[in-house]
Design an enzyme around this catalytic site. Structure first.
Site, PDB file in Angstrom:
ATOM      1  N   ASN A 114     -10.681  -3.147  -6.289  1.00  0.00           N
ATOM      2  CA  ASN A 114      -9.928  -2.120  -7.015  1.00  0.00           C
ATOM      3  C   ASN A 114     -10.568  -1.708  -8.343  1.00  0.00           C
ATOM      4  O   ASN A 114     -10.195  -0.688  -8.933  1.00  0.00           O
ATOM      5  CB  ASN A 114      -8.471  -2.573  -7.256  1.00  0.00           C
ATOM      6  CG  ASN A 114      -7.610  -2.501  -6.013  1.00  0.00           C
ATOM      7  OD1 ASN A 114      -6.592  -3.174  -5.903  1.00  0.00           O
ATOM      8  ND2 ASN A 114      -7.990  -1.662  -5.043  1.00  0.00           N
TER       9      ASN A 114
ATOM     10  N   ASP B  91       0.829  -1.209   0.000  1.00  0.00           N
ATOM     11  CA  ASP B  91       0.000   0.000   0.000  1.00  0.00           C
ATOM     12  C   ASP B  91       0.865   1.261   0.000  1.00  0.00           C
ATOM     13  O   ASP B  91       1.975   1.272   0.546  1.00  0.00           O
ATOM     14  CB  ASP B  91      -0.897  -0.018   1.253  1.00  0.00           C
ATOM     15  CG  ASP B  91      -2.057   0.952   1.120  1.00  0.00           C
ATOM     16  OD1 ASP B  91      -2.296   1.454   0.008  1.00  0.00           O
ATOM     17  OD2 ASP B  91      -2.726   1.206   2.138  1.00  0.00           O
TER      18      ASP B  91
ATOM     19  N   ARG C  66       2.027  -4.987   6.019  1.00  0.00           N
ATOM     20  CA  ARG C  66       1.288  -3.979   5.264  1.00  0.00           C
ATOM     21  C   ARG C  66       2.051  -2.678   5.335  1.00  0.00           C
ATOM     22  O   ARG C  66       2.331  -2.160   6.430  1.00  0.00           O
ATOM     23  CB  ARG C  66      -0.127  -3.778   5.805  1.00  0.00           C
ATOM     24  CG  ARG C  66      -0.881  -2.748   4.950  1.00  0.00           C
ATOM     25  CD  ARG C  66      -2.315  -2.563   5.338  1.00  0.00           C
ATOM     26  NE  ARG C  66      -2.965  -1.656   4.389  1.00  0.00           N
ATOM     27  CZ  ARG C  66      -4.194  -1.762   3.948  1.00  0.00           C
ATOM     28  NH1 ARG C  66      -4.961  -2.758   4.360  1.00  0.00           N
ATOM     29  NH2 ARG C  66      -4.706  -0.890   3.100  1.00  0.00           N
TER      30      ARG C  66
ATOM     31  N   ARG D 253      -0.017   7.622  -2.817  1.00  0.00           N
ATOM     32  CA  ARG D 253       0.512   8.748  -2.032  1.00  0.00           C
ATOM     33  C   ARG D 253       1.962   9.040  -2.390  1.00  0.00           C
ATOM     34  O   ARG D 253       2.395  10.188  -2.431  1.00  0.00           O
ATOM     35  CB  ARG D 253       0.383   8.430  -0.527  1.00  0.00           C
ATOM     36  CG  ARG D 253      -1.000   8.751   0.017  1.00  0.00           C
ATOM     37  CD  ARG D 253      -1.220   8.103   1.342  1.00  0.00           C
ATOM     38  NE  ARG D 253      -1.400   6.672   1.221  1.00  0.00           N
ATOM     39  CZ  ARG D 253      -1.249   5.801   2.209  1.00  0.00           C
ATOM     40  NH1 ARG D 253      -0.874   6.222   3.399  1.00  0.00           N
ATOM     41  NH2 ARG D 253      -1.470   4.519   2.021  1.00  0.00           N
TER      42      ARG D 253
ATOM     43  N   SER E  82      -7.948  -5.626   4.918  1.00  0.00           N
ATOM     44  CA  SER E  82      -8.544  -5.273   3.626  1.00  0.00           C
ATOM     45  C   SER E  82      -8.869  -6.480   2.742  1.00  0.00           C
ATOM     46  O   SER E  82      -8.534  -6.488   1.546  1.00  0.00           O
ATOM     47  CB  SER E  82      -7.635  -4.304   2.858  1.00  0.00           C
ATOM     48  OG  SER E  82      -7.541  -3.084   3.544  1.00  0.00           O
TER      49      SER E  82
HETATM   50  C1  FPP Z   1      -2.080   0.147  -3.138  1.00  0.00           C
HETATM   51  O1  FPP Z   1      -1.582   1.449  -3.183  1.00  0.00           O
HETATM   52  C2  FPP Z   1      -1.546  -0.595  -4.229  1.00  0.00           C
HETATM   53  C3  FPP Z   1      -2.278  -1.172  -5.201  1.00  0.00           C
HETATM   54  C4  FPP Z   1      -3.740  -1.135  -5.282  1.00  0.00           C
HETATM   55  C5  FPP Z   1      -1.647  -1.894  -6.285  1.00  0.00           C
HETATM   56  C6  FPP Z   1      -0.379  -2.579  -5.905  1.00  0.00           C
HETATM   57  C7  FPP Z   1       0.267  -2.955  -7.140  1.00  0.00           C
HETATM   58  C8  FPP Z   1       1.583  -2.920  -7.362  1.00  0.00           C
HETATM   59  C9  FPP Z   1       2.649  -2.642  -6.395  1.00  0.00           C
HETATM   60  C10 FPP Z   1       2.023  -3.244  -8.685  1.00  0.00           C
HETATM   61  C11 FPP Z   1       2.040  -4.725  -8.858  1.00  0.00           C
HETATM   62  C12 FPP Z   1       1.613  -4.978 -10.197  1.00  0.00           C
HETATM   63  C13 FPP Z   1       1.900  -6.063 -10.872  1.00  0.00           C
HETATM   64  C14 FPP Z   1       1.652  -6.044 -12.298  1.00  0.00           C
HETATM   65  C15 FPP Z   1       2.488  -7.275 -10.274  1.00  0.00           C
HETATM   66  P1  FPP Z   1      -2.625   2.624  -3.291  1.00  0.00           P
HETATM   67  O2  FPP Z   1      -2.820   2.905  -4.726  1.00  0.00           O
HETATM   68  O3  FPP Z   1      -3.868   2.266  -2.559  1.00  0.00           O
HETATM   69  O4  FPP Z   1      -1.862   3.781  -2.598  1.00  0.00           O
HETATM   70  P2  FPP Z   1      -2.495   4.925  -1.698  1.00  0.00           P
HETATM   71  O5  FPP Z   1      -3.060   4.252  -0.472  1.00  0.00           O
HETATM   72  O6  FPP Z   1      -1.329   5.795  -1.380  1.00  0.00           O
HETATM   73  O7  FPP Z   1      -3.532   5.604  -2.514  1.00  0.00           O
END
Ligand code: FPP
Length: 251
Positions: free
Chosen positions: A66, A18, A182, A22, A190
C-alpha cells in the site's frame, strides 16, 4: 450423516476490507473518506464479532504494497490510525477487546508506532476477542521474518518443521483462521495470511467494506456454517453401530 460440521461459529475470522475507495468515489468524495467510514465499519464489526462469540478477528488495514498508493492516501491512512485510537480505543478496552498489531513496524513513523503500542498495552489483559490489525503486513514477509527469527534463535535445519515455524509466525498466539472474508468483489488473497489460510474457508462478497454491517457478517457466518470442512481427509459417515466410516469423496 456426520460430516465434520465443526463449530457453527468460527473461532477466528480474517477479513480483507476492500472497497473503501470505490465507496467514496461513488459519492464523489476523496478515497480517504472511504477509509474513514471503513474504520467505523470495522469498529462495528469488532463489537458484532465479539457478541457472536468469535474469539479472534484479523483484519488487513495496510499491506506492504500500500506504500505505492498516492502520498495523500498513505498519509491519510496513517493519520486514521491516530484518530481511530483516540476515538475508539477506550470503548474497545471496556468491551474486552485485545488489540494486537502484526506487520513490519520498523517502516512506520514514530507517531503511528506509539499509537499501536498504546493500543496493545492498554488492552493486553483483555480476552473477550483478540483483534489483530495487519499493518504494513504481507504474507510473504511473515514467512520470511519467521524463518529469520528461527535462524536467529539458533534452530538447525533438522529442527525446523511446520509446527516449529508456526511459533515464529506473527499470529503464533491464534488458531489458524476458520473463515476468510473479502469484501469489494475481488476474488484473491492479495498476500494476506498465506501461511495461516491453508485450510481456511473462503468467502467473497461484492459488498464494499464501509457497507459491511452486522447483516452482512451474519450472511458470511451462515455460509460458513454450511461448509463441510475436511482438512484433506475424506468425508465420514456413521455405520449401524455409530462408528465413523470413511466415504470415498474427493477433496
Ligand atoms: C482497501 O480498499 C482498503 C484499504 C487499503 C485500507 C483498509 C483500511 C481500513 C478499513 C481502515 C482501517 C484503519 C485503521 C486505522 C485500523 P481500497 O482502498 O483498495 O478500495 P478500492 O478497491 O475500492 O479502491
Amino acid at each position: 450423516m456426520v460430516t465434520e460440521p465443526g463449530p457453527a461459529v468460527p473461532r477466528h475470522v480474517a477479513i480483507v476490507m476492500d472497497g473503501n475507495g470505490r465507496w467514496a468515489n461513488k459519492r464523489l468524495m476523496p478515497r480517504v473518506v472511504g477509509h474513514k467510514f471503513g474504520v467505523d465499519a470495522l469498529v462495528n464489526i469488532i463489537h458484532a464479532s465479539a457478541a457472536r462469540g468469535i474469539e479472534y478477528l484479523t483484519v488487513f488495514a495496510f499491506s506492504s504494497e500500500n506504500w505505492k498508493r498516492p502520498q495523500d492516501e498513505v498519509s491519510g491512512l496513517m493519520n486514521l490510525v491516530m484518530v481511530a485510537v483516540s476515538k475508539y480505543l477506550a470503548r474497545m478496552a471496556e468491551d474486552g477487546v485485545r488489540i494486537r498489531i502484526i506487520g513490519d513496524r520498523s517502516q512506520v513513523s514514530e507517531k503511528v508506532r506509539a499509537a499501536w503500542d498504546h493500543a496493545e498495552t492498554l488492552t493486553a489483559g483483555n480476552r473477550r476477542i483478540t483483534v489483530s490489525v495487519a499493518f504494513n503486513y504481507g504474507g510473504r514477509w511473515d514467512v520470511v521474518q519467521a524463518c529469520r527469527r528461527a535462524m536467529e534463535a539458533g534452530l538447525s535445519p533438522a529442527e525446523l518443521d511446520e509446527q516449529v515455524l508456526s511459533r515464529y509466525m506473527s499470529l503464533s498466539y491464534a488458531p489458524d483462521p476458520d473463515l476468510f472474508i473479502r469484501t469489494g468483489g475481488e476474488v484473491r488473497i492479495s498476500n494476506f495470511l498465506l501461511w495461516q489460510t491453508a485450510y481456511t474457508e473462503l468467502y467473497f462478497t461484492d459488498c464494499l467494506w464501509p457497507d459491511f454491517d452486522e447483516r452482512a457478517l451474519d450472511a458470511a457466518l451462515a455460509d460458513y456454517a454450511r461448509r463441510d470442512r475436511r482438512f484433506g481427509r475424506v468425508k465420514t459417515d456413521v455405520d449401524a453401530g455409530g462408528q465413523p466410516r470413511a466415504l470415498p469423496v474427493a477433496d
